[in-house]
Structure formats: C-alpha cells, structure tokens
Design a protein around this motif. Structure first.
Motif, short mmCIF file in Angstrom:
data_model
loop_
_atom_site.label_atom_id
_atom_site.label_comp_id
_atom_site.label_asym_id
_atom_site.label_seq_id
_atom_site.Cartn_x
_atom_site.Cartn_y
_atom_site.Cartn_z
N GLU A 231 0.83 -1.21 0.00
CA GLU A 231 0.00 0.00 0.00
C GLU A 231 0.86 1.25 0.00
OE1 GLU A 231 -0.47 -2.60 2.09
OE2 GLU A 231 -2.25 -3.41 1.08
N GLN A 232 1.92 1.25 0.80
CA GLN A 232 2.83 2.41 0.83
C GLN A 232 3.56 2.55 -0.49
OE1 GLN A 232 3.18 4.84 3.15
NE2 GLN A 232 1.38 3.88 4.04
N LYS B 171 1.09 3.92 -3.11
CA LYS B 171 0.75 5.32 -2.81
C LYS B 171 1.86 6.27 -3.26
CE LYS B 171 0.04 8.27 1.25
NZ LYS B 171 -0.14 8.23 2.72
N TRP B 172 3.09 5.98 -2.84
CA TRP B 172 4.19 6.89 -3.14
C TRP B 172 4.68 6.75 -4.57
CZ3 TRP B 172 4.91 11.00 -0.34
CH2 TRP B 172 4.35 11.00 0.94
N ARG C 276 2.40 9.03 -6.42
CA ARG C 276 2.76 10.43 -6.19
C ARG C 276 4.00 10.82 -6.99
NH1 ARG C 276 1.31 11.68 0.16
NH2 ARG C 276 -0.90 11.24 -0.10
#
Length: 122
Positions: free
Chosen positions: A24-25, A28-29, A32
C-alpha cells in the motif's frame, strides 16, 4: 570506516523507505512520484514517465532497492529478525508489481488525465 558505510546505507534506505514497507505504501508513493514526474514533463522538464513506468519500477526494485535491502540485512544493523524483512518486503512488492503493475500504471495514468483535464479548466 564501517560506521561510515552503515550511515551511507541508512541514508539511502531513508530516501526510499516507502519501498521497504508494504504494498500500500509503495503504490501510494509510486503514484505520487508519477504525478510529480508527469507534471514536470508537462512543463518541459524531464522525460514522460508514462512510457516506461511499469518496466522502470521493476528495474528500480531489482537493481537498486533489493540489493540495498540485502546489504542492510548483511550489515545486521537491524538484528536477525528485522533485517531480513526488508528484502522479503521488496520481493513481495516486486512480485505484486509484476502481477498488478500494469493495472496500477493504467489507473495512475487515468487519474493523471482526469487531474490534468480538471486543472486546465481552472
């Protein structure tokens, strides 16, 4: 000298720490970063990340992140229980990217298209 090497590796790990965490991290990043690179491309800086995003993520995980995670484990800075986790997590993220990365890439591209369309109307 050993302390310097350890600090250098910790600094590198801090820079990419989200890739040493769960899926998930990473997703997400990664999204971004895609937005940041795409925005810069749209104003004339850098290359279009969209063209090679899926493959570049694999290459980065395999050629930089995984070897770094393994070196962190080899140094035993985090002990015997935590040290091996970093490489395991990177491998899990890579495997997940191999199975879901095309879909994740398509989704972030669609989000970018909606975002840029909305931004241009403002």
């Amino acid at each position: 000298l050993k302390a310097t090497v350890v600090l250098e590796h910790l600094t590198r790990a801090a820079d990419i720490s989200v890739l040493l965490q769960g899926w998930e991290q990473m997703e997400k990043w990664s999204n971004r970063l895609f937005f940041e690179l795409k925005a810069n491309y749209d104003i004339g800086y850098g290359e279009d990340p969209q063209m090679k995003w899926f493959q570049n993520q694999i290459t980065f995980l395999e050629s930089y992140i995984l070897p770094l995670a393994r070196r962190l484990d080899d140094m035993r800075v985090f002990g015997d229980s935590i040290g091996p986790m970093f490489a395991e997590i990177v491998q899990q993220n890579r495997d997940r990217w191999l199975s879901d990365g095309q879909m994740v890439t398509a989704r972030v591209v669609r989000k970018w298209q909606m975002f840029s369309k909305f931004s241009s109307q403002q």
